[in-house]
Design a protein around this motif. Structure first.
Motif, PDB file in Angstrom:
ATOM      1  N   ASP A  11       0.873  -1.170   0.000  1.00 41.11           N
ATOM      2  CA  ASP A  11       0.000   0.000   0.000  1.00 41.11           C
ATOM      3  C   ASP A  11       0.918   1.231   0.000  1.00 41.11           C
ATOM      4  N   GLY A  34      -2.391   9.385   7.176  1.00 40.21           N
ATOM      5  CA  GLY A  34      -3.395  10.333   7.668  1.00 40.21           C
ATOM      6  C   GLY A  34      -3.829  10.038   9.091  1.00 40.21           C
ATOM      7  N   TRP A 130      -8.421   8.776  -2.483  1.00 43.38           N
ATOM      8  CA  TRP A 130      -7.784   7.869  -1.522  1.00 43.38           C
ATOM      9  C   TRP A 130      -7.481   6.577  -2.283  1.00 43.38           C
ATOM     10  N   ASN A 183      -9.479  13.721   0.591  1.00 44.92           N
ATOM     11  CA  ASN A 183      -8.209  13.007   0.707  1.00 44.92           C
ATOM     12  C   ASN A 183      -7.828  12.513  -0.687  1.00 44.92           C
ATOM     13  N   ARG A 374       1.420  14.634  -1.244  1.00 43.92           N
ATOM     14  CA  ARG A 374       0.486  14.825  -0.130  1.00 43.92           C
ATOM     15  C   ARG A 374       1.241  14.837   1.194  1.00 43.92           C
TER      16      ARG A 374
END
Ligand code: PLP
Ligand code: TYF
Length: 396
Positions: A11, A34, A130, A183, A374
Motif C-alpha cells: 500500500d 493520515g 484515496w 483526501n 500529499r
C-alpha cells in the motif's frame, strides 16, 4: 501450492510507514499516513473516550455477540450526525445504518451489496482519490474510472471537468464523493458547487456514495455534514460511509458506519436484510469495545459536548499548523508562495512537491511525505515544523 503466488505491491501509504519505522535517524518526521497527532507528536486519547472507557471497564459488562448490524445506539448516533436529529427521512423509516469495521468496512459492505444490485454499473472516483477507493471497488468486482477533480495549475478544483464527467456518466453509475476534507488534496467544492453536483447526480440518476472520514476536521461536526443533508433534501437515494477513526482518535478500534437512504420504509427494510447477509458472510457481527465507547459518547450530552470541544481543538491546531507552515516556508527562503495551504481543508495538503522533491525531502531532511506530494498537516507540531519548512524550502 503457492508457486504461482506473486508478491503483491505495498500500500503506497501504509508501505511508507514501514519505511519510516525502519529509518534510524533521530529527527525523522512522518507526514505520510493520515493520522492526527497532538503537539507532542502523540496520537491523543480523548478525554471523552477515556471517560466512556473507564465506565465500560467498571461496568464489567459481558461480551456476547452484538447483533449483525451492531449497537442500536451507535447506529442512531452515527445517523443523527450525518442527517441531523430531526431528519424527516429518518422519521419516515427510510434510513438504515449498520455499524462497520471503520470507514473502509462501510465502503466494503456497500460495494459488495452494490455489486449484486448493479452488476453492470461502473464506479467513478475522484482524480486523485484515496488509493484504497479504487482497490476496494475493483476487488468487489467493479470497473473503476475517475472523474476530473484536482487542477494542478490552480491548486484548486477542476469544477467544469468534474461536472462534465458526471454529466457524461450513464444512469446508475456509482459515484464516490468525498463529503468533506478531500483526501488526498484538501480541496473541497464550495457549497454552491455541491448544489450543482447534486443536481447532476439527480438528473442523471447516478448512485451517490458519499464517503465522510473526516467529519469535524473542516468547519465542525454539523457544518461538515452539509453535503449529506443537501443530498437528503433533494430526496436522493444514497450510500454514506462514515468513520470515527479520526474524529474519536480510535483508529485501531475500527469504528465506522454504513448508512443508506432508501426510497421507502419497505425498501430500507429489504436493503438492511441484504446488508446483514453481506456482513454475516464476511465477519458475522462487529466488535464491541470501540462501538460501545462511541455509542456512549454520542448518547451522553455531557460526553458529547466534551468530544465536540476536543475535536474543535484538533481542528484549530491543524489550522494553526497550516498558517505556520506557510509563514515558515517563506522565512526559510522558499521560492514559491504556499498560501494555497490555507484554503485546503482537513488533515491533508497537496503540497505540489514532485515525487523527486519528496525523495529529496526524505533523504536529505528525514521528512516523509507521499510520493504524490500529499502531506499530513495534522502530523506537524511546534517541535518539527521548522525542520519541515526548512526542508520544503530547500527542495523547492
Ligand atoms: N475514506 C477516506 C477518504 C479515508 O481517507 C479513510 C482513511 O482511513 C477511510 C475512508 C477509511 O477510514 P477507516 O480508517 O475508518 O477505515
Ligand atoms: O489516507 C490515509 O493516510 C488514511 C489512512 O490503506 C490509510 O486514510 C491509508 C491507507 C490505507 C488505509 C488507511
Amino acid at each position: 501450492l503457492f508457486d504461482s503466488v506473486e508478491l503483491a505491491p505495498r500500500d503506497p501509504i501504509l508501505g511508507l510507514n514501514e519505511q519510516y519505522n525502519a529509518d534510524t535517524r533521530p529527527g525523522k518526521v512522518n507526514l505520510g499516513v493520515g493520522v492526527y497527532y497532538d503537539d507532542q507528536g502523540r496520537i491523543p486519547l480523548l478525554g471523552a473516550v477515556r471517560k466512556a472507557e473507564i465506565a465500560r471497564v467498571e461496568a464489567a459488562a459481558a461480551r456476547g455477540y452484538l447483533p449483525i448490524e451492531g449497537i442500536a445506539g451507535y447506529n442512531q448516533g452515527a445517523q443523527a450526525l450525518l442527517l441531523g436529529k430531526d431528519s424527516p427521512l429518518a422519521a419516515a423509516g427510510r434510513v438504515l445504518t449498520t455499524q462497520a469495521l471503520g470507514g473502509t468496512g462501510a465502503l466494503k459492505i456497500g460495494a459488495d451489496f452494490l455489486r449484486q444490485l448493479l452488476p453492470a454499473s461502473k464506479v467513478l472516483i475522484s482524480d486523485p482519490s484515496w488509493e484504497n477507493h479504487r482497490a476496494l471497488f475493483e476487488r468487489a468486482g467493479f470497473e473503476v474510472g475517475t472523474y476530473a477533480y484536482y487542477d494542478a495549475a490552480t491548486r484548486g478544483l477542476n469544477f467544469d471537468g468534474m461536472l462534465a464527467a458526471l454529466k457524461a456518466a450513464p444512469a446508475q453509475t456509482i459515484v464516490v464523493l468525498h463529503a468533506c476534507c478531500h483526501n488526498p488534496t484538501g480541496v473541497d467544492p464550495t457549497f454552491d458547487q455541491w448544489k450543482q453536483i447534486a443536481a447532476v447526480v439527480k438528473e442523471n440518476k447516478l448512485v451517490p456514495f458519499l464517503d465522510i472520514a473526516y467529519q469535524g476536521f473542516g468547519d465542525g461536526l454539523y457544518e461538515d455534514a452539509a453535503v449529506v443533508r443537501l443530498f437528503a433534501d433533494l430526496d436522493l437515494t444514497m450510500f454514506i460511509s462514515s468513520s470515527f477513526s479520526k474524529s474519536f482518535s480510535l483508529y485501531g478500534e475500527r469504528v465506522g458506519a454504513l448508512t443508506v437512504v432508501a426510497g421507502s420504509k419497505d425498501e430500507a427494510t429489504r436493503v438492511l436484510s441484504q446488508l446483514k447477509r453481506v456482513i454475516r458472510t464476511n465477519y458475522s457481527n462487529p466488535p464491541t469495545h470501540g462501538g460501545t465507547i462511541v455509542s456512549t459518547v454520542l448518547n451522553s450530552p455531557e460526553l458529547f459536548a466534551m468530544w465536540e470541544e476536543e475535536l474543535g481543538a484538533m481542528r484549530d491546531r491543524i489550522r494553526l499548523m497550516r498558517k505556520q507552515l506557510v509563514e515558515k516556508i517563506k522565512e526559510h527562503g522558499g521560492k514559491q508562495d504556499f498560501s494555497f495551504v490555507l484554503q485546503q481543508r482537513g488533515m491533508f495538503s497537496y503540497s505540489g512537491l514532485t515525487s523527486a522533491q519528496v525523495d529529496r525531502l526524505r533523504e536529505e531532511h528525514g521528512v516523509y511525505a507521499v510520493s504524490s506530494g500529499r502531506i499530513c498537516v495534522a502530523a506537524l507540531n511546534s517541535g518539527n515544523i521548522d525542520q519541515v519548512a526548512k526542508g520544503i524550502a530547500a527542495v523547492l
